[in-house]
Design a protein around this motif. Structure first.
Motif, short mmCIF file in Angstrom:
data_model
loop_
_atom_site.label_atom_id
_atom_site.label_comp_id
_atom_site.label_asym_id
_atom_site.label_seq_id
_atom_site.Cartn_x
_atom_site.Cartn_y
_atom_site.Cartn_z
N ARG A 205 0.84 -1.21 0.00
CA ARG A 205 0.00 0.00 0.00
C ARG A 205 0.87 1.25 0.00
NH1 ARG A 205 -3.67 2.14 5.01
NH2 ARG A 205 -1.64 1.84 5.98
N VAL B 215 -5.51 2.66 -3.01
CA VAL B 215 -5.25 1.24 -2.83
C VAL B 215 -6.34 0.61 -1.96
CG1 VAL B 215 -3.50 -0.49 -2.26
CG2 VAL B 215 -2.79 1.82 -2.87
N TRP C 61 -8.45 -0.73 5.78
CA TRP C 61 -7.01 -0.86 6.07
C TRP C 61 -6.74 -0.96 7.57
CZ3 TRP C 61 -3.48 -2.59 3.04
CH2 TRP C 61 -3.62 -2.47 1.65
#
Length: 297
Positions: free
Chosen positions: A151, A161, A250
């Protein structure tokens, strides 16, 4: 008697709804169909306009599996198809554009796999994908560490991403692209995989050789090739349990603390979507697409 269901004006014969497909959990074919209907609003945008390949497992994950790309015998006339190039000559594949087609295809008991390009621009990729496959004793924990490195590297090149579980033991890292030839994406993805191996030599391998992958994460760049496909986000997988290729935040990747931490099953997904929404909406936003370094097509 096979039940007939009407879906948005289309009549569908849905068969063997009580058949147990996942013996470990007792999950039935009817529950698989219910799952696909439940997630249709987020799955259909991932399938739409992309020629679909089906990994069929009509007797469950422990039975026979077969990969199908061509239009199936008995496909209803109202199911849309598209001509796609193949090395042996052009062929037609199914497009899952709407809920009736999704439910018809789900009744075949299938994983959905799609390429990184759309049917109106074959071989012109609008996505990059890196498949992170941990080799035992490595687990998704190690895959998360590699995903975070990728990432950062992709963000440095100007990309947005995204990440999802594979629905098996690994992760898929994706980025939206200004459409570009798949061959160029493959070359760039290979460079990233090689660079990741150099930066994390104890953790990453970029070659497929099994003996090299023990305890490491294989960064598979090959799925960017125009002829390859990847398990579509939100598809159910043909595994021991009805696991899903689930988009992740994330923060979930950063907090991953165990091999089972990022396993999502079909029965979990309605509640999860209610909490986090469609984490791949940005992946489909053309405004978030970036060009490959160096430009060109």
């Amino acid at each position: 008697m096979t039940p007939i269901t009407e879906v948005e004006g289309r009549r569908l014969a849905l068969s063997n709804l009580d058949k147990v497909l996942y013996p470990a959990s007792g999950f039935t074919k009817g529950e698989v169909l219910h799952y696909y209907a439940t997630v249709a609003d987020v799955l259909l945008p991932e399938l739409r306009d992309r020629p679909v390949s089906f990994l069929r497992f009509p007797d469950g994950p422990e039975g026979q599996r077969f990969f199908t790309k061509n239009v199936l015998p008995g496909t209803p006339a109202w199911v849309r198809t598209a001509e796609v190039p193949r090395s042996e000559g052009p062929a037609r594949q199914i497009l899952v554009q709407d809920l009736p087609t999704l439910m018809w295809a789900a009744n075949l008991v299938t994983e959905f796999h799609t390429p990184q390009w759309r049917a109106d621009a074959p071989g012109l990729a609008d996505r990059l994908v890196l498949d992170l496959d941990p080799g035992p004793p490595a687990t998704v924990v190690e895959a998360c560490a590699v995903a975070l490195w990728l990432r950062e590297r992709l963000v440095a090149d100007g990309f947005s991403v995204y990440v999802k579980t594979s629905g098996s033991k690994g992760l898929h890292v994706l980025a939206p692209l200004v459409p570009v030839a798949s061959a160029r994406v493959s070359a760039y993805a290979k460079e990233l995989a090689v660079e990741a191996e150099r930066a994390l030599p104890s953790l990453v391998v970029h070659r497929m050789t099994r003996s090299l992958r023990v305890g490491k994460v294989f960064v598979d760049f090959s799925q960017n090739a125009a002829a390859k496909t990847t398990a579509t986000a939100y598809t159910v997988r043909a595994r021991g349990e009805p696991t899903v290729s689930a988009p992740l935040a994330w923060g979930e990747v950063e907090r991953c603390g165990g091999a089972g931490a990022l396993v999502f099953r079909a029965p979990d997904m309605a509640a999860r979507l209610g909490r986090v929404g469609d984490l791949f909406a940005g992946l489909r936003d053309p405004a978030r697409a970036a060009g490959l370094p160096g430009g060109g097509a």
